[in-house]
Design a protein around this motif. Structure first.
Motif, PDB file in Angstrom:
ATOM      1  N   GLU A  91       0.839  -1.196   0.000  1.00 24.94           N
ATOM      2  CA  GLU A  91       0.000   0.000   0.000  1.00 24.94           C
ATOM      3  C   GLU A  91       0.878   1.252   0.000  1.00 24.94           C
ATOM      4  O   GLU A  91       1.741   1.426   0.864  1.00 24.94           O
ATOM      5  CB  GLU A  91      -0.905   0.004   1.229  1.00 24.94           C
ATOM      6  CG  GLU A  91      -1.895   1.163   1.245  1.00 24.94           C
ATOM      7  CD  GLU A  91      -2.833   1.106   2.441  1.00 24.94           C
ATOM      8  OE1 GLU A  91      -3.573   2.086   2.646  1.00 24.94           O
ATOM      9  OE2 GLU A  91      -2.814   0.087   3.154  1.00 24.94           O
ATOM     10  N   ASN A  93       2.073   4.935   0.559  1.00 24.43           N
ATOM     11  CA  ASN A  93       1.811   6.022   1.502  1.00 24.43           C
ATOM     12  C   ASN A  93       2.882   7.100   1.355  1.00 24.43           C
ATOM     13  O   ASN A  93       3.943   7.030   1.991  1.00 24.43           O
ATOM     14  CB  ASN A  93       1.787   5.512   2.942  1.00 24.43           C
ATOM     15  CG  ASN A  93       1.513   6.633   3.941  1.00 24.43           C
ATOM     16  OD1 ASN A  93       0.997   7.689   3.574  1.00 24.43           O
ATOM     17  ND2 ASN A  93       1.871   6.427   5.187  1.00 24.43           N
ATOM     18  N   GLY A  95       3.001   9.888   2.560  1.00 24.93           N
ATOM     19  CA  GLY A  95       3.221  10.596   3.822  1.00 24.93           C
ATOM     20  C   GLY A  95       4.500  10.169   4.507  1.00 24.93           C
ATOM     21  O   GLY A  95       5.126  10.962   5.228  1.00 24.93           O
ATOM     22  N   ASN A  96       4.920   8.921   4.288  1.00 25.33           N
ATOM     23  CA  ASN A  96       6.168   8.446   4.892  1.00 25.33           C
ATOM     24  C   ASN A  96       7.373   9.237   4.394  1.00 25.33           C
ATOM     25  O   ASN A  96       8.318   9.493   5.136  1.00 25.33           O
ATOM     26  CB  ASN A  96       6.363   6.961   4.576  1.00 25.33           C
ATOM     27  CG  ASN A  96       5.371   6.068   5.305  1.00 25.33           C
ATOM     28  OD1 ASN A  96       4.705   6.509   6.245  1.00 25.33           O
ATOM     29  ND2 ASN A  96       5.266   4.826   4.876  1.00 25.33           N
ATOM     30  N   ASP A 228      -4.259   7.710  -0.150  1.00 24.91           N
ATOM     31  CA  ASP A 228      -4.420   7.891   1.292  1.00 24.91           C
ATOM     32  C   ASP A 228      -3.069   8.182   1.926  1.00 24.91           C
ATOM     33  O   ASP A 228      -2.105   7.429   1.751  1.00 24.91           O
ATOM     34  CB  ASP A 228      -5.028   6.631   1.917  1.00 24.91           C
ATOM     35  CG  ASP A 228      -6.462   6.402   1.485  1.00 24.91           C
ATOM     36  OD1 ASP A 228      -7.152   7.408   1.229  1.00 24.91           O
ATOM     37  OD2 ASP A 228      -6.874   5.234   1.375  1.00 24.91           O
ATOM     38  N   TYR A 229      -3.007   9.275   2.672  1.00 24.60           N
ATOM     39  CA  TYR A 229      -1.782   9.657   3.366  1.00 24.60           C
ATOM     40  C   TYR A 229      -1.922   9.325   4.850  1.00 24.60           C
ATOM     41  O   TYR A 229      -2.961   9.583   5.460  1.00 24.60           O
ATOM     42  CB  TYR A 229      -1.521  11.155   3.236  1.00 24.60           C
ATOM     43  CG  TYR A 229      -0.958  11.594   1.910  1.00 24.60           C
ATOM     44  CD1 TYR A 229       0.351  12.048   1.809  1.00 24.60           C
ATOM     45  CD2 TYR A 229      -1.729  11.559   0.750  1.00 24.60           C
ATOM     46  CE1 TYR A 229       0.866  12.474   0.594  1.00 24.60           C
ATOM     47  CE2 TYR A 229      -1.219  11.968  -0.470  1.00 24.60           C
ATOM     48  CZ  TYR A 229       0.083  12.429  -0.538  1.00 24.60           C
ATOM     49  OH  TYR A 229       0.592  12.841  -1.746  1.00 24.60           O
ATOM     50  N   GLU A 230      -0.858   8.768   5.411  1.00 25.86           N
ATOM     51  CA  GLU A 230      -0.809   8.553   6.853  1.00 25.86           C
ATOM     52  C   GLU A 230       0.497   9.143   7.351  1.00 25.86           C
ATOM     53  O   GLU A 230       1.573   8.803   6.859  1.00 25.86           O
ATOM     54  CB  GLU A 230      -0.880   7.063   7.183  1.00 25.86           C
ATOM     55  CG  GLU A 230      -0.856   6.786   8.676  1.00 25.86           C
ATOM     56  CD  GLU A 230      -0.908   5.297   8.989  1.00 25.86           C
ATOM     57  OE1 GLU A 230      -0.582   4.921  10.112  1.00 25.86           O
ATOM     58  OE2 GLU A 230      -1.264   4.530   8.078  1.00 25.86           O
ATOM     59  N   PHE A 231       0.404  10.043   8.310  1.00 27.20           N
ATOM     60  CA  PHE A 231       1.603  10.713   8.823  1.00 27.20           C
ATOM     61  C   PHE A 231       1.913  10.169  10.220  1.00 27.20           C
ATOM     62  O   PHE A 231       1.256  10.528  11.197  1.00 27.20           O
ATOM     63  CB  PHE A 231       1.401  12.225   8.861  1.00 27.20           C
ATOM     64  CG  PHE A 231       1.165  12.825   7.496  1.00 27.20           C
ATOM     65  CD1 PHE A 231       2.220  13.107   6.657  1.00 27.20           C
ATOM     66  CD2 PHE A 231      -0.123  13.073   7.048  1.00 27.20           C
ATOM     67  CE1 PHE A 231       2.010  13.645   5.392  1.00 27.20           C
ATOM     68  CE2 PHE A 231      -0.351  13.614   5.794  1.00 27.20           C
ATOM     69  CZ  PHE A 231       0.712  13.894   4.966  1.00 27.20           C
ATOM     70  N   LYS A 232       2.916   9.305  10.276  1.00 29.83           N
ATOM     71  CA  LYS A 232       3.276   8.665  11.534  1.00 29.83           C
ATOM     72  C   LYS A 232       4.776   8.435  11.556  1.00 29.83           C
ATOM     73  O   LYS A 232       5.341   7.863  10.623  1.00 29.83           O
ATOM     74  CB  LYS A 232       2.532   7.330  11.686  1.00 29.83           C
ATOM     75  CG  LYS A 232       2.799   6.612  12.996  1.00 29.83           C
ATOM     76  CD  LYS A 232       2.018   5.301  13.046  1.00 29.83           C
ATOM     77  CE  LYS A 232       2.279   4.560  14.347  1.00 29.83           C
ATOM     78  NZ  LYS A 232       1.543   3.274  14.395  1.00 29.83           N
TER      79      LYS A 232
END
Length: 432
Positions: A91, A93, A95-96, A228-232
């Motif tokens: 997937e 991302n 954002g990484n 979809d962006y995930e910021f972690k």
């Protein structure tokens, strides 16, 4: 030393400002948009953030250093790893990449602070040529498979028509780089892409539908639609991207030395290496905040300075403003999106090869003795780990990009193996 046409703080006339600024914008344009195209980010945002990062750099360096900041090629493999772009069954991302680039900017800031307080000789002892040169080679050769695949294949299958476009692009870039000695030789990447694109249009592999449907002016997509962006913050992201600063900091120092010789200034001392590194780091951090790739000072623009002898920081500022304005051109950005993958592959063959060859040149210029077993061991381990371990997976969810791991191992080996030479001379005097 040739006399400057316009020195650092001389203001050009309006017509000169526009002409010279566009020259610099064109010089960095091809490389700056190529990086996001390769890693699945937005070319418009990369262009926008290159202008913003350059303005930040000029401010931090007190408008003393006429350098332009564009997308960094050193982070291509790490971004591909941490985002999952181009990896089957993973997937994606983006954002990484943003989180990793912010961390890189923070590291630049920390190194800048240390240099400000303690000087920079310690940095040269951690990053000698025997460590940096093979890592640079790894950057180029590690991406060679990507370049060839882009040049030859479409949807995983060989396509002769697309491959011909790649060859035309490659040939054009080589011709501009080798046979032209004026301003054209300073921008072979852009001109190669232009020639390859024209050929692609002629043979009918370019689809203009998106350009016809695009608005003349459009706000750049800060986040790519449909993704979809995930910021972690995770250890995998940090370990995957941060070690690459070993290379980019060395590249930065080299650019400052070369630029200083071109414009007859000592930028290591004034405004200081700590300021230029901080400007680079803040530019990268700001770029990541709005979705752009990491930044670095561009050798292409240093080449333009050397050819034109126009050193004015106002011209660099003008180029940054032009890049920001162009990034809001919806139709131009749509046109960029129509560039065939084969054209990008053809230009990447030359570009990644040049990166690898520059590492070999560093060996030669620094008289690295491979009769010395210590040097042989360090270079050998870096090359095999970096090129052979595209991504070394330690657990199901934790992997380190081969170049990052090779960089870490190289630094450690240099510090622990006996026979290390300690740098005592001033870095600027070494270049004299």
């Amino acid at each position: 030393m040739s006399k400057a046409v316009l020195d650092i703080h001389e203001k050009p006339r309006a017509g000169q400002l526009i002409t010279f600024s566009f020259q610099h914008m064109f010089a960095m344009f091809g490389s700056t948009i190529l990086v996001p195209k390769l890693v699945g980010l937005s070319p418009a945002i990369a262009l926008l953030t290159s202008g913003i990062a350059t303005i930040i750099f000029l401010l931090v360096t007190q408008f003393k250093v006429p350098a332009y900041l564009g997308s960094s090629f050193a982070f291509i493999s790490p971004i591909l790893l941490v985002t999952g772009f181009g990896q089957a069954g993973v997937e994606v991302n983006p954002g990484n990449a943003m989180i990793g680039a912010m961390a890189v900017g923070v590291v630049y800031g920390i190194v800048s602070l240390l240099i400000w307080k303690t000087g920079y000789k310690w940095l040269m002892n951690i990053l000698p040529p025997i460590v940096v040169a093979p890592v640079i080679i790894v950057i180029g050769l590690g991406l060679s498979g990507v370049a060839v695949d882009m040049a030859m294949n479409v949807d995983g299958e060989y396509n002769g028509l697309h491959f011909s476009a790649a060859l035309v692009t490659l040939a054009a870039a080589i011709i501009f780089n080798v046979f032209f000695k004026n301003i054209l030789s300073a921008m072979p990447i852009l001109l190669g892409i232009v020639v390859g694109y024209i050929y692609s249009v002629i043979v009918g592999i370019v689809d203009f539908t998106a350009v016809q449907n695009a608005n003349f002016l459009a706000m750049p997509d800060f986040l790519i639609p449909g993704v979809d962006y995930e910021f972690k913050v995770t250890s995998a992201i940090l370990i995957g991207m941060v070690p690459v600063v070993i290379v980019t900091i060395s590249e930065h120092i080299g650019h400052q030395l070369v630029l200083g010789k071109v414009v007859n200034r000592n930028y290591v001392k004034d405004p200081g290496l700590h300021r230029s590194l901080l400007g680079d780091g803040l530019g990268t951090f700001a770029s990541a905040l709005i979705g752009g790739p990491p930044k670095t000072t561009y050798g292409e623009n240093i080449g333009v300075l050397a050819i034109t002898r126009v050193y004015s920081v106002y011209v660099i500022l003008g180029a940054a403003i032009v890049a920001i304005i162009v990034s809001f051109s919806g139709q131009l950005m749509a046109l960029i999106e129509t560039i065939p993958t084969a054209v990008l592959g053809g230009i990447s063959i030359l570009l990644f090869g040049i990166i690898a060859a520059s590492g070999l040149r560093m060996f030669v210029e620094n008289n690295i003795d491979f009769g010395n077993n210590r040097n042989m061991v360090i270079a050998s381990v870096i090359l095999v780990v970096g090129i052979g371990g595209a991504a070394m997976r330690f657990t199901e969810s934790f992997a380190i990009e081969g170049m990052a791991l090779a960089s870490i191992i190289g630094v450690v080996l240099n510090l622990v193996l006996p026979g290390r030479e300690i740098v005592e001379k001033d870095i600027y005097e070494i270049e004299e």
